[in-house]
Design a protein around this motif. Sequence first.
Motif, PDB file in Angstrom:
ATOM      1  N   LYS A 163       0.818  -1.222   0.000  1.00 13.60           N
ATOM      2  CA  LYS A 163       0.000   0.000   0.000  1.00 13.60           C
ATOM      3  C   LYS A 163       0.847   1.266   0.000  1.00 13.60           C
ATOM      4  N   GLY A 164       1.542   1.541  -1.080  1.00  8.98           N
ATOM      5  CA  GLY A 164       2.294   2.785  -1.202  1.00  8.98           C
ATOM      6  C   GLY A 164       3.492   2.836  -0.284  1.00  8.98           C
ATOM      7  N   ILE A 165       3.448   3.722   0.705  1.00  7.81           N
ATOM      8  CA  ILE A 165       4.547   3.914   1.639  1.00  7.81           C
ATOM      9  C   ILE A 165       4.071   3.441   3.008  1.00  7.81           C
ATOM     10  N   VAL A 166       4.762   2.442   3.552  1.00  4.53           N
ATOM     11  CA  VAL A 166       4.337   1.826   4.807  1.00  4.53           C
ATOM     12  C   VAL A 166       5.520   1.754   5.762  1.00  4.53           C
ATOM     13  N   ILE A 167       5.262   2.153   7.004  1.00  2.00           N
ATOM     14  CA  ILE A 167       6.264   2.024   8.060  1.00  2.00           C
ATOM     15  C   ILE A 167       5.700   1.091   9.126  1.00  2.00           C
ATOM     16  N   PHE A 168       6.402  -0.012   9.362  1.00  2.00           N
ATOM     17  CA  PHE A 168       6.074  -0.878  10.486  1.00  2.00           C
ATOM     18  C   PHE A 168       6.878  -0.332  11.658  1.00  2.00           C
ATOM     19  N   SER A 169       6.193   0.014  12.727  1.00  2.00           N
ATOM     20  CA  SER A 169       6.781   0.791  13.803  1.00  2.00           C
ATOM     21  C   SER A 169       6.339   0.261  15.160  1.00  2.00           C
ATOM     22  N   LYS A 170       7.004   0.752  16.192  1.00  2.00           N
ATOM     23  CA  LYS A 170       6.547   0.570  17.573  1.00  2.00           C
ATOM     24  C   LYS A 170       6.410   1.961  18.159  1.00  2.00           C
TER      25      LYS A 170
END
Length: 97
Positions: free
Chosen positions: A11-18
């Motif tokens: 989906k475009g630009i994705v950041i998996f983060s905490k």
Amino acid sequence: MADKVSKLAEKGIVIFSKSTCCMCYAVKVLFKELGVTPMVCEIDQDPEGREMEKALMKLGCNAPVPIVFIGGHLIGSTNEVMSLHLSGQLMPRLLHP
């Protein structure tokens, strides 16, 4: 779970983060300053977060978070994002994911 992570990553630009990670915060601030609004998945607030983290590691992520995908392609963690930014290669990728 790998399918869910892969679908989100497309989906475009994705950041998996905490939400409590200072490096994740730095990457999110960078994107904001560049005028980009990525999809942010706070895996520490997701009931399936542990499984998502394992799936990310299986995809080749060398750090737990942040993990950045642009246009479905794994960019990497903070070091890779900052290296691309400093070399002038990040913006073109963000503009044409």
